[in-house]
Design a protein around this motif. Structure first.
Motif, short mmCIF file in Angstrom:
data_model
loop_
_atom_site.label_atom_id
_atom_site.label_comp_id
_atom_site.label_asym_id
_atom_site.label_seq_id
_atom_site.Cartn_x
_atom_site.Cartn_y
_atom_site.Cartn_z
N GLY A 172 0.35 -14.67 22.75
CA GLY A 172 -0.04 -13.83 21.62
C GLY A 172 -1.36 -14.29 21.03
O GLY A 172 -2.29 -13.51 20.83
N VAL A 173 -1.45 -15.60 20.78
CA VAL A 173 -2.67 -16.15 20.19
C VAL A 173 -3.84 -16.07 21.18
O VAL A 173 -4.97 -15.73 20.81
N SER A 174 -3.56 -16.34 22.48
CA SER A 174 -4.63 -16.28 23.50
C SER A 174 -5.25 -14.89 23.55
O SER A 174 -6.46 -14.74 23.73
N TYR A 175 -4.42 -13.87 23.40
CA TYR A 175 -4.93 -12.50 23.42
C TYR A 175 -5.99 -12.34 22.33
O TYR A 175 -7.10 -11.86 22.58
N TRP A 176 -5.66 -12.78 21.12
CA TRP A 176 -6.58 -12.59 19.99
C TRP A 176 -7.79 -13.51 20.07
O TRP A 176 -8.85 -13.21 19.50
N GLN A 177 -7.64 -14.63 20.79
CA GLN A 177 -8.78 -15.53 20.93
C GLN A 177 -9.94 -14.89 21.69
O GLN A 177 -11.09 -15.29 21.53
N GLU A 178 -9.63 -13.89 22.50
CA GLU A 178 -10.66 -13.21 23.28
C GLU A 178 -11.26 -12.02 22.53
O GLU A 178 -12.14 -11.33 23.05
N VAL A 179 -10.75 -11.74 21.36
CA VAL A 179 -11.18 -10.53 20.64
C VAL A 179 -12.30 -10.88 19.65
O VAL A 179 -12.27 -11.94 19.01
N ASP A 180 -13.28 -9.97 19.54
CA ASP A 180 -14.40 -10.13 18.61
C ASP A 180 -13.93 -10.30 17.17
O ASP A 180 -13.03 -9.58 16.73
N ALA A 181 -14.57 -11.20 16.46
CA ALA A 181 -14.27 -11.37 15.03
C ALA A 181 -14.98 -10.28 14.24
O ALA A 181 -15.98 -10.52 13.56
N SER A 182 -14.49 -9.06 14.37
CA SER A 182 -15.09 -7.91 13.67
C SER A 182 -13.97 -6.97 13.23
O SER A 182 -12.84 -7.09 13.71
N VAL A 183 -14.30 -6.03 12.35
CA VAL A 183 -13.29 -5.07 11.90
C VAL A 183 -12.78 -4.26 13.09
O VAL A 183 -11.58 -4.05 13.26
N ASP A 184 -13.69 -3.84 13.94
CA ASP A 184 -13.30 -3.12 15.15
C ASP A 184 -12.37 -3.97 16.02
O ASP A 184 -11.39 -3.46 16.58
N GLY A 185 -12.68 -5.24 16.13
CA GLY A 185 -11.85 -6.15 16.94
C GLY A 185 -10.43 -6.24 16.42
O GLY A 185 -9.47 -5.99 17.16
N VAL A 186 -10.26 -6.57 15.14
CA VAL A 186 -8.90 -6.75 14.61
C VAL A 186 -8.14 -5.44 14.52
O VAL A 186 -6.90 -5.43 14.45
N LEU A 187 -8.89 -4.31 14.54
CA LEU A 187 -8.19 -3.02 14.49
C LEU A 187 -8.11 -2.38 15.88
O LEU A 187 -7.97 -1.15 16.00
N GLY A 188 -8.20 -3.18 16.91
CA GLY A 188 -7.99 -2.69 18.27
C GLY A 188 -8.94 -1.56 18.66
O GLY A 188 -8.55 -0.64 19.37
N GLY A 189 -10.18 -1.63 18.16
CA GLY A 189 -11.17 -0.61 18.51
C GLY A 189 -11.17 0.58 17.56
O GLY A 189 -11.94 1.52 17.73
N TYR A 190 -10.29 0.54 16.56
CA TYR A 190 -10.20 1.65 15.60
C TYR A 190 -10.73 1.23 14.22
O TYR A 190 -10.08 1.44 13.20
N GLY A 191 -11.92 0.64 14.22
CA GLY A 191 -12.54 0.22 12.96
C GLY A 191 -12.65 1.35 11.95
O GLY A 191 -12.63 1.12 10.74
N LYS A 211 3.36 -6.23 26.60
CA LYS A 211 3.36 -7.47 27.37
C LYS A 211 2.00 -8.15 27.34
O LYS A 211 1.89 -9.35 27.56
N GLU A 212 0.95 -7.37 27.05
CA GLU A 212 -0.39 -7.95 27.07
C GLU A 212 -0.62 -8.90 25.89
O GLU A 212 -1.11 -10.02 26.07
N ASP A 213 -0.26 -8.46 24.69
CA ASP A 213 -0.50 -9.36 23.54
C ASP A 213 0.80 -10.00 23.03
O ASP A 213 0.81 -10.64 21.97
N CYS A 214 1.89 -9.85 23.80
CA CYS A 214 3.18 -10.41 23.41
C CYS A 214 3.54 -10.05 21.97
O CYS A 214 3.62 -10.90 21.07
N SER A 215 3.71 -8.75 21.76
CA SER A 215 4.15 -8.30 20.45
C SER A 215 5.14 -7.16 20.64
O SER A 215 5.18 -6.53 21.69
N ILE A 216 5.91 -6.93 19.60
CA ILE A 216 6.88 -5.84 19.65
C ILE A 216 6.66 -4.92 18.46
O ILE A 216 6.48 -5.37 17.33
N THR A 217 6.61 -3.61 18.75
CA THR A 217 6.54 -2.60 17.69
C THR A 217 7.95 -2.13 17.45
O THR A 217 8.61 -1.64 18.37
N ARG A 218 8.42 -2.34 16.24
CA ARG A 218 9.82 -2.02 15.93
C ARG A 218 9.93 -0.65 15.25
O ARG A 218 8.98 -0.18 14.63
N SER A 219 11.10 -0.07 15.34
CA SER A 219 11.36 1.20 14.64
C SER A 219 11.79 0.90 13.20
O SER A 219 12.13 -0.24 12.87
#
Ligand code: SAH
Length: 283
Positions: free
Chosen positions: A40-59, A216-224
């Motif tokens: 989970g953490v490794s996934y985010w380590q590769e992501v830009d430290a930007s608003v677009d980055g933390v919002l998965g490209g939906y800045g 499986k890519e970022d090891c997270s679960i979206t719950r209902s």
């Protein structure tokens, strides 16, 4: 937990227990759990430290997100914290803060102090730079105070420090057991009258009981919504209010905001009586 779900490969699980068994082992295999969190953490380590980055490209959703959060937070502050008087000193914790987007755009305007918790160092550094170095904190004596570089599942808050603990778009990284133990520990970090805000993507409950979606890519679960409510009950939390976020693009998961309290005991009896028609205690 009798809800079904899918993973990002389209594989179906009849229930969450089956999914967790595969990903973290039958009794919670410590090696598998370590891998789950490390990935989970490794996934985010590769992501830009930007608003677009933390919002998965939906800045672009930043503005609607902040407006929605502010409209949710404002009446809650009035409900819970007004009786603190004029000279109240409000403190918030921003969990999984990323680059401090929520703190900078929202929390630091309402709270005298905001602490940030984020396990990815380059995100937390970006947060520190924009909040401290650029002097955002100087405004009206509102500031970002502590920057904790730890994951949620390892954090124990200072007792009674926070009026609000804000958790947005990060609880999906936690296993069910860690979700529950996090909230149980975090309750002790709230002041009397303090509350949690949880803002997360919500998996749709379709015909096939899609109670969760595992990425499986970022090891997270979206719950209902149902899944969340079961977990709130396990945490001993009361659902005070829930609201849907409006105005996001259709292709995104729906997003919900939950206001959670530790129960009636953290509000004064008169306030509780006044609002007895409002809180929706989970059945
Ligand atoms: N809440 C921020 C960031 C969302 S991106 C915002 O709304 O802008 C998701 C964040 O969760 C990332 O910063 C990521 O590093 C963080 N995260 C990943 N695993 C986590 C964990 N175990 N505990 C806390 N945060 C985690």
């Amino acid at each position: 937990m009798e809800v079904g779900g899918v993973d990002s490969d389209g594989r179906e699980f009849t229930n969450a227990t089956e999914m967790w068994k595969e990903h973290i082992g039958e009794e919670g295999d410590s090696h598998k759990i370590i891998d789950w969190y490390r990935n989970g953490v490794s996934y985010w380590q590769e992501v830009d430290a930007s608003v677009d980055g933390v919002l998965g490209g939906y800045g672009d959703v930043n503005d609607a997100d902040i407006k929605g959060s502010e409209a949710f937070l404002n009446p809650l502050l009035a409900d819970f914290l007004l009786d603190r008087g004029k000279n109240r000193h409000l403190v918030a914790l921003d969990c999984g803060s990323g680059i401090g987007r929520v703190t900078k755009n929202l929390l630091v305007r309402y709270f005298n102090e905001v602490d940030l918790l984020e396990p990815v160092p380059h995100f937390l550094e970006a947060a520190r730079e924009s909040l401290v170095c650029e002097g955002v904190h100087a405004v009206d004596d509102h500031r970002a105070t502590n920057f904790y570089c730890v994951p949620l599942q390892e954090f124990t808050p200072e007792p009674g420090r926070y009026d609000v603990i804000w958790i947005q778009w990060c609880i999906g990284h936690l296993t069910d057991d860690d979700f529950v133990s996090f909230f149980k520990k975090a309750k002790a970090g709230l002041k009397p009258g303090g509350f949690f805000v949880l803002k997360e993507n919500i998996a749709r409950n379709g015909k096939g009981h899609l109670g969760f979606v595992l990425d499986k890519e970022d090891c997270s679960i979206t719950r209902s919504d149902l899944y969340y409510k079961e977990l709130f009950q396990r945490c001993g939390l009361h659902l005070y209010q829930a609201k849907d976020q409006k105005g996001f693009p259709k292709e995104l998961f729906p997003v919900k905001m939950y206001a959670l309290t530790t129960g009636v005991s953290n509000r004064s009896p008169s306030r509780y009586k006044l609002r007895a028609n409002r809180p929706g205690v989970i059945k």
